[in-house]
Design a protein around this motif. Structure first.
Motif, PDB file in Angstrom:
ATOM      1  N   HIS A 127      -9.018  -4.436   7.101  1.00  0.00           N
ATOM      2  CA  HIS A 127      -8.715  -4.017   8.478  1.00  0.00           C
ATOM      3  C   HIS A 127      -9.826  -4.464   9.424  1.00  0.00           C
ATOM      4  O   HIS A 127     -10.950  -3.954   9.359  1.00  0.00           O
ATOM      5  CB  HIS A 127      -8.565  -2.491   8.544  1.00  0.00           C
ATOM      6  CG  HIS A 127      -7.434  -1.970   7.714  1.00  0.00           C
ATOM      7  ND1 HIS A 127      -6.108  -2.242   8.006  1.00  0.00           N
ATOM      8  CD2 HIS A 127      -7.413  -1.201   6.600  1.00  0.00           C
ATOM      9  CE1 HIS A 127      -5.327  -1.661   7.106  1.00  0.00           C
ATOM     10  NE2 HIS A 127      -6.094  -1.020   6.238  1.00  0.00           N
ATOM     11  N   LEU A 143      -4.352  -1.606  -2.358  1.00  0.00           N
ATOM     12  CA  LEU A 143      -5.524  -0.914  -2.921  1.00  0.00           C
ATOM     13  C   LEU A 143      -5.361  -0.659  -4.422  1.00  0.00           C
ATOM     14  O   LEU A 143      -6.280  -0.884  -5.206  1.00  0.00           O
ATOM     15  CB  LEU A 143      -5.718   0.406  -2.159  1.00  0.00           C
ATOM     16  CG  LEU A 143      -6.838   1.321  -2.619  1.00  0.00           C
ATOM     17  CD1 LEU A 143      -8.192   0.620  -2.517  1.00  0.00           C
ATOM     18  CD2 LEU A 143      -6.854   2.603  -1.774  1.00  0.00           C
ATOM     19  N   HIS A 187      -1.387   2.346  13.182  1.00  0.00           N
ATOM     20  CA  HIS A 187      -2.063   2.472  11.876  1.00  0.00           C
ATOM     21  C   HIS A 187      -3.525   2.869  12.139  1.00  0.00           C
ATOM     22  O   HIS A 187      -4.473   2.182  11.757  1.00  0.00           O
ATOM     23  CB  HIS A 187      -1.956   1.161  11.083  1.00  0.00           C
ATOM     24  CG  HIS A 187      -2.421   1.253   9.644  1.00  0.00           C
ATOM     25  ND1 HIS A 187      -3.743   1.206   9.278  1.00  0.00           N
ATOM     26  CD2 HIS A 187      -1.745   1.388   8.488  1.00  0.00           C
ATOM     27  CE1 HIS A 187      -3.860   1.298   7.960  1.00  0.00           C
ATOM     28  NE2 HIS A 187      -2.650   1.416   7.455  1.00  0.00           N
ATOM     29  N   ASP A 215       0.833  -1.200   0.000  1.00  0.00           N
ATOM     30  CA  ASP A 215       0.000   0.000   0.000  1.00  0.00           C
ATOM     31  C   ASP A 215       0.875   1.260   0.000  1.00  0.00           C
ATOM     32  O   ASP A 215       2.007   1.252   0.507  1.00  0.00           O
ATOM     33  CB  ASP A 215      -0.932   0.001   1.217  1.00  0.00           C
ATOM     34  CG  ASP A 215      -2.276  -0.656   0.911  1.00  0.00           C
ATOM     35  OD1 ASP A 215      -2.748  -0.550  -0.239  1.00  0.00           O
ATOM     36  OD2 ASP A 215      -2.850  -1.268   1.832  1.00  0.00           O
ATOM     37  N   VAL A 216       0.311   2.329  -0.541  1.00  0.00           N
ATOM     38  CA  VAL A 216       1.064   3.568  -0.727  1.00  0.00           C
ATOM     39  C   VAL A 216       1.634   4.082   0.598  1.00  0.00           C
ATOM     40  O   VAL A 216       2.769   4.584   0.649  1.00  0.00           O
ATOM     41  CB  VAL A 216       0.151   4.630  -1.394  1.00  0.00           C
ATOM     42  CG1 VAL A 216       0.800   6.005  -1.364  1.00  0.00           C
ATOM     43  CG2 VAL A 216      -0.166   4.223  -2.826  1.00  0.00           C
ATOM     44  N   ASP A 217       0.871   3.939   1.688  1.00  0.00           N
ATOM     45  CA  ASP A 217       1.367   4.451   2.973  1.00  0.00           C
ATOM     46  C   ASP A 217       2.575   3.672   3.483  1.00  0.00           C
ATOM     47  O   ASP A 217       3.239   4.133   4.412  1.00  0.00           O
ATOM     48  CB  ASP A 217       0.249   4.500   4.039  1.00  0.00           C
ATOM     49  CG  ASP A 217      -0.431   3.159   4.286  1.00  0.00           C
ATOM     50  OD1 ASP A 217      -0.288   2.237   3.462  1.00  0.00           O
ATOM     51  OD2 ASP A 217      -1.128   3.044   5.313  1.00  0.00           O
TER      52      ASP A 217
HETATM   53  C1  MLT Z   1      -4.882   0.792   3.819  1.00  0.00           C
HETATM   54  O1  MLT Z   1      -4.265   0.552   4.855  1.00  0.00           O
HETATM   55  O2  MLT Z   1      -6.037   0.347   3.667  1.00  0.00           O
HETATM   56  C2  MLT Z   1      -4.185   1.550   2.738  1.00  0.00           C
HETATM   57  O3  MLT Z   1      -3.195   2.372   3.287  1.00  0.00           O
HETATM   58  C3  MLT Z   1      -5.098   2.232   1.799  1.00  0.00           C
HETATM   59  C4  MLT Z   1      -4.393   3.209   0.908  1.00  0.00           C
HETATM   60  O4  MLT Z   1      -3.431   2.859   0.208  1.00  0.00           O
HETATM   61  O5  MLT Z   1      -4.801   4.379   0.901  1.00  0.00           O
END
Ligand code: MLT
Ligand code: MN
Ligand code: ZN
Length: 306
Positions: free
Chosen positions: A247, A168, A272, A92-94
């Motif tokens: 999640h 995502l 998170h 994921d980007v984060d």
């Molecule tokens: C997530 O934890 O669901 C992701 O960080 C979603 C995202 O990439 O925005």
């Protein structure tokens, strides 16, 4: 073992740039008790000098600047860093965008599972990490000695698949959610003295296999994205439930509060945390509920000595 929470928020951070939900508005106004949080990452060291980053968030540059233990040392010459290795728990980007901020020709070792490593290798933008960055495949269910450019860090990581999904941006239609694959992993991190903790920032369910794995842990840093499964829907922020996003919520049947209440885990910390989560308000009944169940809510800069 020294553990530093570099970022305690979920993707988007707190406040999120385009969000005026109750929490984001309150933290922007500086309401008492509301603390800004950057995106999901930990720094871990066994020797106090060489650090392993667990996830590389889009806020990484500012996180390093805010953390003296991660600063370049002028006594060691012009170019150096305590960041010896970086490991990501999904694509994921984060958790991956911060890799782009580590692109200044600095050697370190990048660990990712086969699936996530392929995602990174398949995107040419990550080619900016020059060839001094060693890429290693992180196997599942195998204790792996962590190496940086100067040798072993004195840390061992065992990665394991948790119920999850692909990143995502890789979703096509309705993806499978809850499968165990190497797209979403949890980590058991230990030092040479055998002290160990678990880090699981994204997890769709706490099933019996995961519960068994965590039993007896001294410390679990666990997915605290949402309090209620439908929280983002109810607040008009998203059409997706927490479980659909991979999640497991804190509350309700099958939520992490109930699942962990039966587990022998000495210290439990939510990490998170999404900006919609009412536990970010220290005066909320939800915050009281998690604290009276023995949980801590992580904040940026939080340090744990294990
Ligand atoms: C997530 O934890 O669901 C992701 O960080 C979603 C995202 O990439 O925005
Ligand atoms: Mn995330
Ligand atoms: Zn918000």
């Amino acid at each position: 073992m020294r553990i530093i929470v570099l970022g305690s928020a979920a993707g988007g951070g707190f406040p999120q740039w385009n969000c005026a939900c109750r929490n984001c508005a309150a933290v922007r106004r500086g309401e008492p008790g509301f603390v800004p949080r950057s995106q999901s990452s930990l720094a871990v060291s066994a020797n106090g000098r060489d650090f392993l980053l667990l996830n590389a968030s889009p806020d990484l540059r500012a996180q390093i600047a805010a953390t003296p233990a991660l600063h370049a040392d002028e006594k060691l010459g012009c170019r150096n860093s305590p960041v010896a290795a970086v490991m990501v728990t999904n694509a994921d980007v984060d958790h991956i965008a911060g890799l782009l901020s580590l692109r200044e020709g600095q050697p370190f070792t990048l660990y990712a599972t086969d699936a996530v490593g392929r995602v990174l290798a398949g995107n040419p933008v990550f080619g900016v990490l020059s060839d001094v960055v060693a890429r290693r495949v992180l196997p599942l269910d195998t204790p792996t000695t962590i190496f940086g450019p100067r040798g072993a860090l004195g840390l061992t990581v065992e990665a394991f698949a948790v119920p999850g999904k692909v990143a995502l941006f890789l979703e096509q239609g309705d993806p499978a959610v809850g499968d165990r694959t190497d797209h979403t992993i949890g980590l058991r991190v230990s030092d040479d003295a055998g002290r160990a903790f678990h880090y699981i920032p994204g997890c769709a369910a706490v099933d019996s296999a995961l519960a068994e794995r965590l039993t007896g842990s001294r410390l679990v840093l666990f997915d605290g994205t949402l309090f209620s499964d439908d929280e983002m829907i109810v607040q008009g922020l998203s059409r997706k439930s927490g479980r659909r996003m991979g999640h497991v919520p804190m509350s309700g049947d099958g939520g992490s509060l109930v699942a962990f209440s039966r587990l022998d885990v000495a210290r439990r910390v939510y990490i998170h945390i999404n900006n919609s989560n009412p536990v970010l308000d220290p005066a909320s009944v939800e915050r009281q509920a998690v604290e009276s169940a023995g949980w801590e809510v992580a904040h940026d800069g939080m340090e744990i000595d294990l």
